[in-house]
Design a protein around this motif. Structure first.
Motif, PDB file in Angstrom:
ATOM      1  N   CYS A  82       0.860  -1.193   0.000  1.00 48.59           N
ATOM      2  CA  CYS A  82       0.000   0.000   0.000  1.00 48.59           C
ATOM      3  C   CYS A  82       0.893   1.239   0.000  1.00 48.59           C
ATOM      4  O   CYS A  82       2.060   1.190   0.376  1.00 48.59           O
ATOM      5  CB  CYS A  82      -0.947   0.010   1.191  1.00 48.59           C
ATOM      6  SG  CYS A  82      -0.164  -0.233   2.808  1.00 48.59           S
ATOM      7  N   THR A  94      -3.692  -4.238  -1.385  1.00 45.03           N
ATOM      8  CA  THR A  94      -4.611  -3.275  -1.996  1.00 45.03           C
ATOM      9  C   THR A  94      -3.957  -2.479  -3.116  1.00 45.03           C
ATOM     10  O   THR A  94      -4.624  -2.080  -4.060  1.00 45.03           O
ATOM     11  CB  THR A  94      -5.143  -2.270  -0.954  1.00 45.03           C
ATOM     12  OG1 THR A  94      -4.050  -1.567  -0.367  1.00 45.03           O
ATOM     13  CG2 THR A  94      -5.982  -2.963   0.103  1.00 45.03           C
ATOM     14  N   SER A 136      -3.352   0.363  -2.605  1.00 45.31           N
ATOM     15  CA  SER A 136      -4.057   1.623  -2.380  1.00 45.31           C
ATOM     16  C   SER A 136      -3.085   2.800  -2.464  1.00 45.31           C
ATOM     17  O   SER A 136      -1.907   2.666  -2.097  1.00 45.31           O
ATOM     18  CB  SER A 136      -4.748   1.598  -1.010  1.00 45.31           C
ATOM     19  OG  SER A 136      -3.838   1.239   0.009  1.00 45.31           O
ATOM     20  N   ALA A 170      -9.243  -0.007  -6.435  1.00 43.17           N
ATOM     21  CA  ALA A 170     -10.184  -0.458  -5.407  1.00 43.17           C
ATOM     22  C   ALA A 170     -10.966  -1.676  -5.901  1.00 43.17           C
ATOM     23  O   ALA A 170     -11.422  -1.718  -7.042  1.00 43.17           O
ATOM     24  CB  ALA A 170     -11.147   0.666  -5.040  1.00 43.17           C
ATOM     25  N   ASN A 226      -8.945   3.681  -3.266  1.00 39.91           N
ATOM     26  CA  ASN A 226      -8.685   2.467  -2.511  1.00 39.91           C
ATOM     27  C   ASN A 226      -8.012   2.811  -1.180  1.00 39.91           C
ATOM     28  O   ASN A 226      -7.344   3.832  -1.049  1.00 39.91           O
ATOM     29  CB  ASN A 226      -7.786   1.551  -3.338  1.00 39.91           C
ATOM     30  CG  ASN A 226      -7.886   0.093  -2.926  1.00 39.91           C
ATOM     31  OD1 ASN A 226      -8.648  -0.271  -2.037  1.00 39.91           O
ATOM     32  ND2 ASN A 226      -7.119  -0.748  -3.586  1.00 39.91           N
TER      33      ASN A 226
END
Length: 258
Positions: free
Chosen positions: A7, A204, A206, A210, A219
């Motif tokens: 992430c 993820t 992120s 998402a 996300n």
């Protein structure tokens, strides 16, 4: 307990959490996420990811230069990378790798930088976090030549099963992101069914990508549970079993993040 194995905490959209990263992490912890690997992508954000890893006990960092963040004439320096990797909260190298989808013209630069990261991995023993897109053969060739004892992970994997199998045979892990939930990702779901249970990670990536049912939103780490739930159903196992196994895998690959 789950781990978000990839992430970008320094890039999250924190508006849903009042601008507070701690609140975003608390939201993930409330959904069973116990650790976060915050990924470096450039010399510019190396300090940011290290700072977050020192600030939060359950956050760890990687340092490296993403293939799409490279600049001709400003290639990463091995001494710089080794110095950054000396930080005890930096548990991995990268993300690094090859991306010919967006920048095929920079292939020689990307290959040089990838080789440099792999040399750092050889010297430090820390695993590599690999980004690969539309560069299957060159990625596998460099990994074979590097012959790393501690290998690493092909993150946010989107390639086919033959590539996954080749990487697995060299000791690498495969990490799946929210892309596996996308409607047109049946080939990736086939990969998700076949990766050995002891070589699978979830992430993820992120604030990007998402998963369903959050597509269209920014996300964030808490959505790794949605990725894990989807893969568990796909593989016919419980969420608890998948969470336990992928967390164990994370600890095996990144022992400094135990």
């Amino acid at each position: 307990m789950l781990v978000d194995s990839h992430c970008h905490l320094d890039r999250l959209d924190l508006a849903p959490h009042g601008g507070d990263l701690s609140a975003a992490l608390d939201a993930a912890r409330a959904r069973g996420v116990s650790r976060f690997l915050c990924i470096g992508v450039s010399a510019d954000n190396a300090q940011a990811v290290k700072q977050l890893a020192h600030q939060y006990a359950d956050v760890f960092a990687s340092v490296g230069v993403h293939p799409l963040d490279l600049q001709e004439g400003k290639e990463p320096d091995l001494d710089w990378l080794l110095t950054e990797l000396n930080d005890p909260r930096v548990v991995a190298i990268g993300e690094t790798g090859l991306d010919y989808h967006y920048q095929p013209e920079s292939a020689p630069l990307q290959q040089r930088a990838f080789a440099l990261h792999l040399r750092a991995a050889k010297q430090t023993g820390k695993p590599v976090v690999i980004h690969t897109r539309a560069a299957k053969e060159d990625t596998l060739t460099q990994l074979r030549e590097a012959d790393l004892p501690n290998a690493g992970v092909l993150h946010c994997f989107t390639e086919d099963w033959p590539m996954a199998k080749a990487a697995l045979d060299m000791g690498y892990y495969i990490s799946l992101s929210g892309i596996v939930t996308f409607r047109n990702a049946e080939a990736l779901r086939d990969v998700a069914r076949q990766v050995p249970v002891d070589r699978l990670l979830v992430e993820t990536d992120s604030p990007y990508l998402a998963p369903v049912p959050h597509r269209g939103k920014s996300n964030e780490p808490q959505f790794v549970r949605d990725v894990a739930e989807f893969i568990a159903e796909l593989r016919g196992v419980s969420l608890e079993a998948l969470a336990e196994q992928t967390t164990q895998n994370f600890e095996c690959l990144f022992p400094l993040a135990r």
